[in-house]
Design a protein around this motif. Structure first.
Motif, PDB file in Angstrom:
ATOM      1  N   THR A 310       0.851  -1.183   0.000  1.00 25.06           N
ATOM      2  CA  THR A 310       0.000   0.000   0.000  1.00 25.06           C
ATOM      3  C   THR A 310       0.885   1.230   0.000  1.00 25.06           C
ATOM      4  N   GLN A 311       0.528   2.212  -0.801  1.00 24.42           N
ATOM      5  CA  GLN A 311       1.287   3.461  -0.872  1.00 24.42           C
ATOM      6  C   GLN A 311       0.426   4.599  -0.343  1.00 24.42           C
ATOM      7  N   LEU A 312       0.984   5.393   0.584  1.00 23.92           N
ATOM      8  CA  LEU A 312       0.263   6.506   1.193  1.00 23.92           C
ATOM      9  C   LEU A 312       0.685   7.821   0.549  1.00 23.92           C
ATOM     10  N   ASP A 313      -0.295   8.612   0.150  1.00 22.63           N
ATOM     11  CA  ASP A 313      -0.056   9.936  -0.432  1.00 22.63           C
ATOM     12  C   ASP A 313      -0.803  10.950   0.414  1.00 22.63           C
ATOM     13  N   ILE A 314      -0.105  11.961   0.923  1.00 19.52           N
ATOM     14  CA  ILE A 314      -0.744  12.923   1.812  1.00 19.52           C
ATOM     15  C   ILE A 314      -1.687  13.854   1.069  1.00 19.52           C
ATOM     16  N   TYR A 315      -1.554  13.928  -0.251  1.00 16.29           N
ATOM     17  CA  TYR A 315      -2.443  14.783  -1.040  1.00 16.29           C
ATOM     18  C   TYR A 315      -3.730  14.043  -1.388  1.00 16.29           C
ATOM     19  N   ALA A 316      -4.783  14.801  -1.684  1.00 21.43           N
ATOM     20  CA  ALA A 316      -6.060  14.224  -2.073  1.00 21.43           C
ATOM     21  C   ALA A 316      -5.945  13.580  -3.455  1.00 21.43           C
ATOM     22  N   LEU A 317      -6.838  12.663  -3.738  1.00 22.60           N
ATOM     23  CA  LEU A 317      -6.880  12.008  -5.046  1.00 22.60           C
ATOM     24  C   LEU A 317      -7.058  13.061  -6.132  1.00 22.60           C
ATOM     25  N   PRO A 318      -6.097  13.197  -7.050  1.00 24.55           N
ATOM     26  CA  PRO A 318      -6.217  14.222  -8.088  1.00 24.55           C
ATOM     27  C   PRO A 318      -7.176  13.788  -9.186  1.00 24.55           C
ATOM     28  N   GLY A 319      -7.568  14.758 -10.001  1.00 24.34           N
ATOM     29  CA  GLY A 319      -8.464  14.471 -11.096  1.00 24.34           C
ATOM     30  C   GLY A 319      -7.737  13.932 -12.309  1.00 24.34           C
ATOM     31  N   ALA A 320      -8.505  13.413 -13.256  1.00 25.01           N
ATOM     32  CA  ALA A 320      -7.925  12.858 -14.473  1.00 25.01           C
ATOM     33  C   ALA A 320      -7.630  13.925 -15.512  1.00 25.01           C
ATOM     34  N   GLU A 321      -8.149  15.133 -15.304  1.00 24.90           N
ATOM     35  CA  GLU A 321      -7.931  16.234 -16.240  1.00 24.90           C
ATOM     36  C   GLU A 321      -7.186  17.359 -15.542  1.00 24.90           C
ATOM     37  N   ARG A 322      -6.412  18.108 -16.307  1.00 24.89           N
ATOM     38  CA  ARG A 322      -5.683  19.259 -15.787  1.00 24.89           C
ATOM     39  C   ARG A 322      -6.644  20.291 -15.202  1.00 24.89           C
ATOM     40  N   ASP A 323      -6.306  20.837 -14.041  1.00 23.46           N
ATOM     41  CA  ASP A 323      -7.073  21.940 -13.448  1.00 23.46           C
ATOM     42  C   ASP A 323      -6.557  23.240 -14.055  1.00 23.46           C
ATOM     43  N   GLU A 324      -7.307  23.803 -14.968  1.00 23.55           N
ATOM     44  CA  GLU A 324      -6.852  24.981 -15.702  1.00 23.55           C
ATOM     45  C   GLU A 324      -6.742  26.218 -14.816  1.00 23.55           C
ATOM     46  N   ASP A 325      -7.374  26.207 -13.666  1.00 21.46           N
ATOM     47  CA  ASP A 325      -7.286  27.363 -12.769  1.00 21.46           C
ATOM     48  C   ASP A 325      -5.974  27.382 -11.991  1.00 21.46           C
ATOM     49  N   THR A 326      -5.537  26.216 -11.541  1.00 22.03           N
ATOM     50  CA  THR A 326      -4.335  26.160 -10.707  1.00 22.03           C
ATOM     51  C   THR A 326      -3.085  25.737 -11.480  1.00 22.03           C
ATOM     52  N   GLU A 327      -3.235  24.933 -12.524  1.00 26.24           N
ATOM     53  CA  GLU A 327      -2.101  24.460 -13.313  1.00 26.24           C
ATOM     54  C   GLU A 327      -2.425  24.547 -14.808  1.00 26.24           C
ATOM     55  N   PRO A 328      -2.581  25.754 -15.316  1.00 24.01           N
ATOM     56  CA  PRO A 328      -3.017  25.909 -16.710  1.00 24.01           C
ATOM     57  C   PRO A 328      -1.934  25.496 -17.703  1.00 24.01           C
ATOM     58  N   TRP A 329      -2.372  25.116 -18.908  1.00 22.13           N
ATOM     59  CA  TRP A 329      -1.426  24.882 -19.985  1.00 22.13           C
ATOM     60  C   TRP A 329      -0.646  26.167 -20.198  1.00 22.13           C
ATOM     61  N   PRO A 330       0.670  26.148 -20.463  1.00 24.46           N
ATOM     62  CA  PRO A 330       1.525  24.980 -20.726  1.00 24.46           C
ATOM     63  C   PRO A 330       2.359  24.528 -19.532  1.00 24.46           C
ATOM     64  N   THR A 331       1.942  24.845 -18.294  1.00 27.98           N
ATOM     65  CA  THR A 331       2.702  24.395 -17.131  1.00 27.98           C
ATOM     66  C   THR A 331       2.539  22.877 -16.951  1.00 27.98           C
ATOM     67  N   TYR A 332       3.446  22.296 -16.190  1.00 26.20           N
ATOM     68  CA  TYR A 332       3.372  20.855 -15.936  1.00 26.20           C
ATOM     69  C   TYR A 332       2.365  20.606 -14.815  1.00 26.20           C
TER      70      TYR A 332
END
Length: 496
Positions: A310-332
């Protein structure tokens, strides 16, 4: 642009992976051998040869991506290899290990799957070796200047190769018994087989670079002695000082750092050991940390025959699509759900029945470890956390744990060998080596590059740092330099 409509007519197709049940029984690379070349020409056709190629900006090496995409689509492999090697010393490494920020910056990725840039790069590199397009390039004449490079990871090797080709006499010092740094003992063979590394090292030896293994500068040889012996010194030791987890039970037997665990598994693959002293075979394994190192531990534990992982990640489960508000194209997009080969294996084999996805529990924070009467860890207690990492009431749970691996990242260079203190190097508040705009430390003639100065980063940034510090050292030794310097010491990835 060989096919002006390629991006409209051809869907993205990645290098296929071998079946899970097959690949977890060996340590070979996860991809189907020979399956890339039949598809890569059409994939290169998807490149639009943009007027402003943001993939250039997203890649710190400044790789000439549209150019070699076009050449691959036309099957001009020699020219493609020349354009690729013009900016990248080790494309077979990045083609396998880099998370491809270039693809995040692909203009096509605005509303479609990006061009498979990483796969094209890997295909060119492998074809270059097969066809003899990557011969040694020894210098025509020697400068009479000498350089010591401390560390044989991607930064140190890139710096050494650039400086050797510029005519300087270069010796690389590595404290381990084999060369390659984390590429040798940190990266599992199923991500990159070590013959790729050996091939480049032989190329570098043929060019004139000297290597000194099993030599820890500061312990086996004094740092001041090295500085006196050479005209310049490049520190490229990486950021190997790992982060700790100060919770109750940390001292129990069976709780280890990831970089205590992974090197032993790699030594088994190298033939040094029959079995790892920390083997996960038959054990319930919990990995604390959701990054790439944790995924490497996951794939390794699965191959060793763990009872559960089992692998523990302290962050919440991310979405399958880029969040354009917080990480817009062309950022990684860092917070994006990705299914690595190891996570695919864990999902299909159901290594962690309690997981939120594949083998991962998200928004999970470790509270403590409990052990048995002999002082061996037997369980891990965790709690769910909110976006600010505050515990959520009523969400505590316990996982069985016979082996716990801490994969929490790294803070800066390891100071145990004495290198930093013997030279009197100034450090940044976060623990990395301080340097100026010319990559120079506070000690004359001593330069710092890679994770040791930048902090934990990606392999593509490590190689870019090696190329850039080589230009700085060349200028220091000769007064000028024609070596490329793709980045400066203060450059950072594109961000909002």
């Amino acid at each position: 642009m060989a096919d002006p409509k390629g991006f409209m007519t051809t869907p993205r197709q990645d290098w296929p992976r071998r079946p899970v049940e097959e690949r977890v029984r060996d340590w070979n690379e996860v991809y189907v051998p020979g399956a890339l070349l039949p598809i890569i020409g059409k994939q290169a056709d998807r490149c639009m040869d943009c007027g402003i190629p943001f993939c250039h900006e997203a890649c710190p090496l400044g790789n000439l991506i549209p150019e070699w995409n076009d050449l691959v689509s036309r099957e001009d492999w020699r020219a493609a290899a020349d354009r690729l090697h013009a900016t990248n010393n080790f494309p077979e490494f990045t083609g396998r290990l880099c998370p491809a920020p270039c693809e995040a910056g692909c203009v096509l990725a605005i509303n479609q799957p990006a061009v498979t840039i990483k796969n094209v790069e890997c295909a060119i590199a492998d074809r270059a070796w097969e066809e003899g397009f990557a011969p040694p390039r020894p210098p025509e004449r020697l400068s009479g200047k000498t350089v010591a490079v401390i560390g044989s990871g991607p930064t140190g090797l890139a710096a050494a190769q650039q400086l050797t080709r510029a005519g300087h006499t270069v010796a690389v010092y590595e404290r381990d018994d084999r060369l390659g740094g984390l590429m040798r003992y940190g990266i599992p063979a199923f991500k990159m087989e070590k013959h790729h590394l050996e091939r480049r090292l032989e190329q570098m030896r043929a060019e004139g670079t000297k290597f000194r293994t099993s030599t820890a500068v500061g312990r086996d040889i004094g740092a001041d002695e090295l500085r006196t012996r050479y005209d310049a010194v490049v520190i490229a030791t990486g950021a190997t000082a790992w982060r700790e987890l100060p919770v109750s039970g940390r001292g129990l037997t069976g709780v280890h750092q990831a970089m205590e665990y992974l090197p032993l598994a790699n030594r088994v693959c190298e033939g040094d050991l029959e079995t790892s002293p920390l083997s996960a075979a038959g054990k319930h394994v919990v990995i604390v940390g959701g990054g790439d190192t944790g995924a490497d531990c996951l794939g390794t534990a699965v191959r060793e025959g763990a009872a559960s992982v089992t692998q523990l990640d302290i962050y919440a489960l991310p979405g399958a699509e880029r969040d354009e508000d917080t990480e817009p194209w062309p950022t990684y997009p860092v917070r994006l759900y990705r299914l690595s080969a190891a996570h695919e294996e864990a999902r299909d084999l159901r290594t962690a029945p309690v997981a939120d996805a594949d083998a991962r529990l998200f928004a999970a924070s470790t509270l403590r470890f409990d052990g048995d009467a002999e002082g061996h860890v037997r369980s891990l207690h965790l709690v769910e956390v909110d976006a600010r990492r505050r515990p959520v009431d009523g969400t505590g749970r316990t996982l069985p744990a016979d082996l716990v691996l801490l994969a929490l990242g790294f803070t800066g260079p390891d100071r145990q060998d004495g290198l930093v203190d013997q030279l009197g190097l100034e450090l940044e508040p976060r623990g990395t080596i301080a340097r100026d705009a010319a990559f120079a430390t506070n000690v004359p003639g001593v330069f710092a590059a890679g994770d040791a100065a930048r902090g934990q980063s990606l392999i593509v940034w490590a190689i870019a740092e090696g190329r850039a510090v080589a230009a700085a050292v060349d200028r220091h030794l000769t007064g000028s330099s024609t070596l490329p310097a793709p980045i400066g010491p203060y450059d950072r990835p594109m961000a909002v």
